[in-house]
Design a protein around this motif. Structure first.
Motif, mmCIF file in Angstrom:
data_model
loop_
_atom_site.group_PDB
_atom_site.id
_atom_site.type_symbol
_atom_site.label_atom_id
_atom_site.label_comp_id
_atom_site.label_asym_id
_atom_site.label_seq_id
_atom_site.Cartn_x
_atom_site.Cartn_y
_atom_site.Cartn_z
ATOM 1 N N PHE A 66 44.769 40.247 113.134
ATOM 2 C CA PHE A 66 44.443 41.410 112.341
ATOM 3 C C PHE A 66 45.340 42.565 112.734
ATOM 4 C CE2 PHE A 66 42.235 44.140 109.745
ATOM 5 C CZ PHE A 66 41.550 43.319 108.875
ATOM 6 N N ILE A 67 45.975 43.175 111.753
ATOM 7 C CA ILE A 67 46.875 44.281 112.044
ATOM 8 C C ILE A 67 46.307 45.570 111.461
ATOM 9 C CG2 ILE A 67 49.197 45.176 111.759
ATOM 10 C CD1 ILE A 67 50.193 42.354 111.418
ATOM 11 N N TYR A 68 46.189 46.566 112.317
ATOM 12 C CA TYR A 68 45.702 47.870 111.875
ATOM 13 C C TYR A 68 46.777 48.928 111.982
ATOM 14 C CZ TYR A 68 40.818 46.494 112.243
ATOM 15 O OH TYR A 68 39.611 45.909 112.065
ATOM 16 N N GLY A 69 46.709 49.915 111.164
ATOM 17 C CA GLY A 69 47.619 51.042 111.291
ATOM 18 C C GLY A 69 47.699 51.785 109.977
ATOM 19 N N LYS A 70 47.990 53.071 110.052
ATOM 20 C CA LYS A 70 48.038 53.860 108.816
ATOM 21 C C LYS A 70 49.260 53.496 107.968
ATOM 22 C CE LYS A 70 45.149 57.568 110.040
ATOM 23 N NZ LYS A 70 45.014 58.949 110.427
ATOM 24 N N THR A 71 49.307 54.058 106.766
ATOM 25 C CA THR A 71 50.450 53.751 105.901
ATOM 26 C C THR A 71 51.751 54.211 106.539
ATOM 27 O OG1 THR A 71 49.932 55.818 104.811
ATOM 28 C CG2 THR A 71 49.338 53.824 103.635
ATOM 29 N N GLY A 72 52.787 53.404 106.324
ATOM 30 C CA GLY A 72 54.100 53.775 106.821
ATOM 31 C C GLY A 72 54.247 53.683 108.325
ATOM 32 N N THR A 73 53.451 52.814 108.968
ATOM 33 C CA THR A 73 53.630 52.644 110.407
ATOM 34 C C THR A 73 54.350 51.339 110.715
ATOM 35 O OG1 THR A 73 51.360 51.787 110.515
ATOM 36 C CG2 THR A 73 51.710 54.065 111.170
ATOM 37 N N CYS A 250 63.453 65.841 107.712
ATOM 38 C CA CYS A 250 62.725 64.731 107.087
ATOM 39 C C CYS A 250 61.696 64.171 108.054
ATOM 40 C CB CYS A 250 63.678 63.613 106.681
ATOM 41 S SG CYS A 250 64.742 64.023 105.308
ATOM 42 N N ALA A 251 62.120 63.949 109.277
ATOM 43 C CA ALA A 251 61.219 63.387 110.281
ATOM 44 C C ALA A 251 60.052 64.324 110.539
ATOM 45 C CB ALA A 251 61.979 63.127 111.576
ATOM 46 N N ALA A 252 60.344 65.610 110.631
ATOM 47 C CA ALA A 252 59.281 66.577 110.929
ATOM 48 C C ALA A 252 58.275 66.638 109.793
ATOM 49 C CB ALA A 252 59.882 67.955 111.172
ATOM 50 N N LEU A 253 58.778 66.647 108.573
ATOM 51 C CA LEU A 253 57.871 66.720 107.422
ATOM 52 C C LEU A 253 56.985 65.484 107.346
ATOM 53 C CD1 LEU A 253 60.237 68.164 104.665
ATOM 54 C CD2 LEU A 253 58.309 69.306 105.757
ATOM 55 N N ALA A 254 57.578 64.316 107.606
ATOM 56 C CA ALA A 254 56.803 63.081 107.534
ATOM 57 C C ALA A 254 55.849 62.946 108.707
ATOM 58 C CB ALA A 254 57.741 61.879 107.471
ATOM 59 N N ALA A 255 56.264 63.460 109.855
ATOM 60 C CA ALA A 255 55.398 63.369 111.033
ATOM 61 C C ALA A 255 54.134 64.193 110.814
ATOM 62 C CB ALA A 255 56.142 63.855 112.273
ATOM 63 N N ARG A 256 54.308 65.253 110.041
ATOM 64 C CA ARG A 256 53.160 66.102 109.771
ATOM 65 C C ARG A 256 52.120 65.338 108.941
ATOM 66 N NH1 ARG A 256 55.143 71.885 108.101
ATOM 67 N NH2 ARG A 256 55.578 70.803 106.197
ATOM 68 N N GLU A 257 52.621 64.399 108.141
ATOM 69 C CA GLU A 257 51.694 63.554 107.386
ATOM 70 C C GLU A 257 51.497 62.235 108.118
ATOM 71 O OE1 GLU A 257 52.101 63.043 103.244
ATOM 72 O OE2 GLU A 257 53.153 64.932 102.993
ATOM 73 N N HIS A 258 50.794 62.256 109.198
ATOM 74 C CA HIS A 258 50.461 61.096 110.017
ATOM 75 C C HIS A 258 51.608 60.109 110.257
ATOM 76 C CE1 HIS A 258 49.189 59.563 105.947
ATOM 77 N NE2 HIS A 258 49.919 58.559 106.354
ATOM 78 N N GLY A 259 52.796 60.625 110.523
ATOM 79 C CA GLY A 259 53.897 59.763 110.952
ATOM 80 C C GLY A 259 54.228 58.631 110.014
ATOM 81 N N ASP A 260 54.411 58.972 108.772
ATOM 82 C CA ASP A 260 54.628 57.985 107.730
ATOM 83 C C ASP A 260 56.124 57.754 107.507
ATOM 84 O OD1 ASP A 260 54.786 56.561 105.411
ATOM 85 O OD2 ASP A 260 53.220 57.686 104.384
ATOM 86 N N ALA A 261 56.583 56.574 107.919
ATOM 87 C CA ALA A 261 58.016 56.291 107.817
ATOM 88 C C ALA A 261 58.440 56.125 106.362
ATOM 89 C CB ALA A 261 58.352 55.027 108.601
#
Length: 418
Positions: A66-73, A250-261
């Motif tokens: 089972f793999i867990y993790g938010k979107t874009g992880t 880009c990284a900072a903006l995405a990190a602000r949204e739960h680190g979504d790659a």
DNA sequence: AATCCACAGGAAGCCCGGGAAC
DNA sequence: GTTCCCGGGCTTCCTGTGGATT
């Protein structure tokens, strides 16, 4: 219709486009669906997953994972990566082992028990109708097809929480126990979910067999996102076209949204596209900002445009209340306005119960914000607000032919109450 | 403390268009 | 043809409820 001068100016646009050197080396690398040869900052998780699944190389069925993790992880990317390498390895292996088959099912798209099974059948080369059969029958056929074959099937159920929330865990239950009905064939499951509380909805028996092993993917941090972006950028863009701050932003903006790659990559790609469209040669922070607005606007517009008519009508009611009413919209007033609109347009009227569900759907889509609130003696209701710009709502809904007749509608008396 | 509003939201079941099997 | 199943949208009926007012 088509004047020569227009043709010339279009030609000019195409010409400049062709002449101006593109800033991209390979645009596809910058898409979130691309699986690169290396996944930075996921080595640990990949090793772990690889170890779990490696028993396939000895001919045994791996434990369910089972793999867990938010979107874009990187869950999906890591799973696909490991499976790809695993199946290459089994092909080159000298030891005789069962054939390995992998089946990937995205349960957001394939979101009923029946369709998941139908999909799995297709993966093993069995055609089944997309409707008509009892679900048990599809399951039976799948078992029949695989039972006697010397084959190991690894089934990846991506976003499996969507399936369970919608249609229950019957298929999961069946699949976790399928090996007892197979003579030679074996099945292993890889479940992927971005909802951590997802287990609560499951039958405890399913939980125990599905998560024999668990891998958790934490969100990426801003520096990790930077590494990922740099890796992709070096393959995706030509050298030297990115300004210094671009990747960091880009990284900072995405990190602000739960680190979504995924988000980070979209930002970078769209920033590149907007730079290219402007005919400029260097992607700057300005383009990233544009990209951010652009992505936001486009997704909202697309969501609004593809809404079913009744949902549009409900949304339009909310919009009207927001621009004409003095008070916040509540369920009752929305339903009243909606009723007026239906009468005006001669459309069938849905019940308040159903409208309530449509409101919840709009809420889930992030178009509106609905919060249950109690006003004491004056009942319990939902306070409803738009969470996208109201002029965008007017613009997009205004395109709909069916709503033309009410484009200037004003709700009856701005329902003033005490 | 009891009452009561204006709904929320669950459960069950209908209906329809798709299709399969007999 | 009849009878079955699936899925989605929908209705009907229903019980539950937070907190201002009585």
């Amino acid at each position: 219709m088509f004047v020569a001068s227009e043709k010339r100016s279009l030609d000019a646009i195409f010409d400049t486009f062709l002449k101006s050197p593109t800033i991209f080396r390979n645009r596809d690398v910058l898409r979130p669906t691309y699986v690169p040869d290396e996944l930075p900052h996921r080595e640990e998780h990949i090793t772990r997953l690889g170890m779990i699944l490696s028993s396939a190389l000895r001919g045994a069925a791996p434990s369910n994972v089972f793999i867990y993790g938010k979107t874009g992880t990187g869950k999906t990317a890591a799973a696909k990566y490991v499976l790809k390498h695993l199946s290459e390895k089994t092909k080159s292996s000298e030891v005789s082992i069962p054939a390995l088959k992998t089946a990937y099912v995205n349960c957001r798209v394939v979101d009923t028990n029946y369709r998941v099974l139908a999909n799995l059948c297709k993966e093993v080369g069995l055609e089944v109708p997309f409707t008509g059969l009892p679900t048990d029958e599809v399951y039976r056929r799948f078992v029949e097809e695989t039972s006697d074959k010397n084959v190991l099937i690894i089934i990846v159920l991506d976003e499996v929480d969507m399936l369970v929330k919608k249609d229950g865990d019957d298929v999961l239950y069946d699949l976790t126990r399928i090996n007892t009905s197979l003579k030679r064939g074996r099945v292993s499951l890889v479940g992927i979910s971005n909802d951590l509380k997802f287990k609560d909805y499951l039958d405890p028996r399913v939980v125990s067999s599905l998560s024999e092993e668990e891998v958790v993917f934490p969100p990426y941090t801003a520096p990790e996102l930077q590494d990922i972006l740099r890796q992709r950028a070096s393959a995706g863009f030509r050298e030297g076209v990115l300004d210094d701050g671009v990747i960091n932003l880009c990284a900072a903006l995405a990190a602000r949204e739960h680190g979504d790659a995924r988000r980070a990559l979209d930002l970078l790609r769209v920033a590149g596209e907007s730079c290219e469209r402007a005919g400029e040669q260097k992607v700057s922070e300005k383009h990233v900002r544009t990209a951010q607005n652009c992505i936001e606007f486009d997704t909202v517009t697309e969501t609004l445009r593809t809404l079913p008519l009744q949902s549009k009508l409900v949304l339009y009611s909310i919009y009207l209340l927001e621009i004409h009413g003095e008070e916040e919209a509540i369920t009752g007033s929305v339903f009243d306005v909606y009723t007026e609109l239906c009468a005006q347009l001669g459309l069938d009227l849905l019940t308040q119960r159903r409208v309530g569900d449509l409101v919840n759907e709009l809420d889930m889509l992030g178009i509106i914000n609905a919060k249950v609130e109690s006003k004491g003696r004056y009942g319990r209701t939902k306070k409803i607000k738009l969470s996208v710009p109201s002029n965008q709502v007017r613009e997009v809904l205004g395109e709909d032919e069916a709503l033309k007749n009410v484009s200037n509608y004003v709700p009856k008396g701005s329902r003033q109450s005490s």
